[in-house]
Design an enzyme around this catalytic site. Structure first.
Site, PDB file in Angstrom:
ATOM      1  N   SER A  71      -8.316  -2.977  -2.652  1.00  0.00           N
ATOM      2  CA  SER A  71      -9.230  -1.670  -2.505  1.00  0.00           C
ATOM      3  C   SER A  71     -10.405  -1.694  -3.536  1.00  0.00           C
ATOM      4  O   SER A  71     -11.446  -1.147  -3.413  1.00  0.00           O
ATOM      5  CB  SER A  71      -8.200  -0.458  -2.780  1.00  0.00           C
ATOM      6  OG  SER A  71      -7.424  -0.393  -1.604  1.00  0.00           O
ATOM      7  N   ARG A 126       1.028  -1.174  -0.226  1.00  0.00           N
ATOM      8  CA  ARG A 126       0.037   0.004   0.001  1.00  0.00           C
ATOM      9  C   ARG A 126       0.943   1.169   0.006  1.00  0.00           C
ATOM     10  O   ARG A 126       1.168   1.915   0.913  1.00  0.00           O
ATOM     11  CB  ARG A 126      -0.934   0.200   1.167  1.00  0.00           C
ATOM     12  CG  ARG A 126      -1.995  -1.208   0.899  1.00  0.00           C
ATOM     13  CD  ARG A 126      -3.347  -0.826   1.682  1.00  0.00           C
ATOM     14  NE  ARG A 126      -4.444  -1.821   0.996  1.00  0.00           N
ATOM     15  CZ  ARG A 126      -5.713  -1.681   1.680  1.00  0.00           C
ATOM     16  NH1 ARG A 126      -5.769  -1.413   2.604  1.00  0.00           N
ATOM     17  NH2 ARG A 126      -6.563  -2.288   0.861  1.00  0.00           N
ATOM     18  N   ASP A 153      -4.058  -2.004  -6.847  1.00  0.00           N
ATOM     19  CA  ASP A 153      -4.553  -2.657  -5.526  1.00  0.00           C
ATOM     20  C   ASP A 153      -6.048  -3.368  -5.714  1.00  0.00           C
ATOM     21  O   ASP A 153      -7.031  -2.570  -5.628  1.00  0.00           O
ATOM     22  CB  ASP A 153      -4.578  -1.523  -4.586  1.00  0.00           C
ATOM     23  CG  ASP A 153      -5.049  -2.028  -3.083  1.00  0.00           C
ATOM     24  OD1 ASP A 153      -5.327  -3.146  -2.816  1.00  0.00           O
ATOM     25  OD2 ASP A 153      -4.681  -1.235  -1.995  1.00  0.00           O
ATOM     26  N   TYR A 169      -3.236  -1.203   7.267  1.00  0.00           N
ATOM     27  CA  TYR A 169      -4.263  -2.032   7.730  1.00  0.00           C
ATOM     28  C   TYR A 169      -4.320  -1.952   9.343  1.00  0.00           C
ATOM     29  O   TYR A 169      -3.491  -1.371   9.967  1.00  0.00           O
ATOM     30  CB  TYR A 169      -3.798  -3.601   7.508  1.00  0.00           C
ATOM     31  CG  TYR A 169      -3.749  -3.981   6.034  1.00  0.00           C
ATOM     32  CD1 TYR A 169      -4.986  -4.149   5.194  1.00  0.00           C
ATOM     33  CD2 TYR A 169      -2.589  -4.005   5.268  1.00  0.00           C
ATOM     34  CE1 TYR A 169      -4.918  -4.451   4.013  1.00  0.00           C
ATOM     35  CE2 TYR A 169      -2.587  -4.289   4.021  1.00  0.00           C
ATOM     36  CZ  TYR A 169      -3.750  -4.425   3.532  1.00  0.00           C
ATOM     37  OH  TYR A 169      -3.542  -4.931   2.055  1.00  0.00           O
ATOM     38  N   GLN A 229      -1.032   2.268  -6.018  1.00  0.00           N
ATOM     39  CA  GLN A 229      -2.728   2.311  -5.741  1.00  0.00           C
ATOM     40  C   GLN A 229      -3.415   1.837  -6.756  1.00  0.00           C
ATOM     41  O   GLN A 229      -4.657   1.216  -6.723  1.00  0.00           O
ATOM     42  CB  GLN A 229      -3.327   3.781  -5.309  1.00  0.00           C
ATOM     43  CG  GLN A 229      -2.603   4.165  -3.942  1.00  0.00           C
ATOM     44  CD  GLN A 229      -3.126   5.751  -3.549  1.00  0.00           C
ATOM     45  OE1 GLN A 229      -3.262   6.408  -4.597  1.00  0.00           O
ATOM     46  NE2 GLN A 229      -2.893   5.906  -2.444  1.00  0.00           N
TER      47      GLN A 229
END
Length: 384
Positions: A139, A128, A136, A234, A133
């Site tokens: 996500s 992350r 990911d 996280y 991004q």
């Protein structure tokens, strides 16, 4: 270079690892793409759309996989022991596999990738960091899961969500409580607010308070010096003392709630229990809980994967399998874009070949196997 897109064969999986849009982009980079016939049908992508994007259609998985240099999947390959064709045996030695591989839960299968000479990358382990991004998958899929969780709750909730003022009287708005403010939780807050609910939310990470309030919800949190911020953004597992304080706080709050969405997951571990039997017993009849962690053990004591459970006092607990797959077309479009963004920087624009940079922290973070060996620190001796 040849990229193969086989059909997903695991139960409850409707997604596919490439959309016609990403196929077109790969073809534009000089890559040959082979899609197994029917691979995209459950995501509303036809074979003709893939053909129009420049892909060739293979009659079955074996034909799609046999010459592929790269294999793109949503979920880990099926094995004979699981009742399906052994997909790993269909891949050639030296092939690169990208998918959600759940390596900590399936270490034997990771060994099978190494034994077969496959270079496997677990897309859920993308670090992350800001430049990753767009790669990911957790996500992109959690965002849709949070949205769908609220719709699933609304569909079984026996009342309206927004305040309604009518000639016959006023309908009060539903009260929704979101437990866990990651990507799924934030989207659940936004969706519940759009539907007119009064929304509260909680998380062990104090840093999420501002995000919750920016969406128009009220933040509820245990007063403590203990931080819930884990590695990579996280949440981490909390102390027993904190869990007790949190349980007391939640116990008082859930009594008044109509809808509760639980989203708490800890990577590589069983999901923490957030709603106990005692809490369920004080909730209002007709209230609804959606447990988004049900497949990882569940945040709710009485939730069951694939079922809507009704408690003795009339609380409905929704535990659908694979919630992102319930929005298969959009989930596939986003997932396939994640894979494209992961691979694109490593495709040689001159000849369409793949050159993985094993000094890149993204490759190091996702790579499970290389040159016949397991290489990820979480899986090698001394890993956590």
């Amino acid at each position: 270079m040849k990229i193969a897109i086989p059909k997903e064969r695991r139960e409850h999986e409707k997604r596919v690892a490439a959309s016609p849009e990403t196929v077109k982009k790969f073809v534009g980079l000089g890559v040959e793409v082979i899609v197994e016939a029917g691979a995209g049908l459950t995501s509303s992508f036809s074979d003709q759309e893939y053909k129009d994007a420049g892909a060739s259609i293979a009659g079955d998985a074996a034909a799609a996989l046999k010459d592929a240099d790269v294999v793109l999947k949503v979920q880990r390959p099926l094995t004979k022991a699981e009742g399906g064709p052994d997909e790993v045996s269909m891949m050639k030695k030296g092939a690169t596999l990208l998918a959600i591989l759940a390596p900590l839960q399936n270490k034997d299968q990771v060994q099978a990738y190494a034994d077969a000479g496959i270079e496997a990358h677990a897309m859920e382990l993308v670090p992350r960091i800001s430049r990753a991004q767009s790669m990911d998958v957790l996500s992109s899929q959690s965002n849709l899961a949070g949205y769908k969780a609220v719709l699933d709750a609304a569909s079984v909730y026996g009342k309206g969500m927004p305040m309604m003022m009518t000639a016959a009287g006023t309908v009060a708005p539903a009260k929704a409580f979101i437990m866990g403010v990651g990507v799924a939780g934030l989207q659940a807050i936004a969706t519940a607010r759009r539907l007119g609910a009064i929304v509260t939310a909680t998380d062990v990470r104090a840093a999420t308070k501002e995000q919750v309030e920016s969406l128009g919800a009220k933040f509820i949190m245990v007063e403590s010096d203990e931080s819930g911020d884990g590695e990579g953004g996280y949440a981490k597992e909390m102390s027993e003392e904190y869990k007790k304080k949190q349980a007391d706080l939640v116990f008082d709050h859930v009594k008044k709630q109509d809808i509760v969405i639980t989203t708490a997951l800890i990577p590589g571990r069983e999901a923490p229990i957030l709603i106990s039997d005692e809490m369920l017993a004080v909730m209002k009849p007709g209230s609804v809980i959606v447990d988004l962690a049900v497949e990882a053990g569940g945040n709710v004591t009485q939730s069951k994967p694939g079922e809507i459970v009704e408690t003795e006092n009339g609380v409905l607990i929704v535990g659908h399998y694979n919630v992102p797959s319930r929005l298969a077309s959009d989930a596939s479009a986003l997932f396939s874009k994640n894979l494209l963004n992961f691979l694109q920087p490593m495709i040689n624009k001159e000849n369409g070949s793949l050159a993985m940079d094993w000094e890149d922290e993204i490759i190091l973070g996702t790579g499970l196997t290389k040159d016949g060996k397991i290489v990820h620190p979480l899986l090698t001796e001394g890993g956590n």
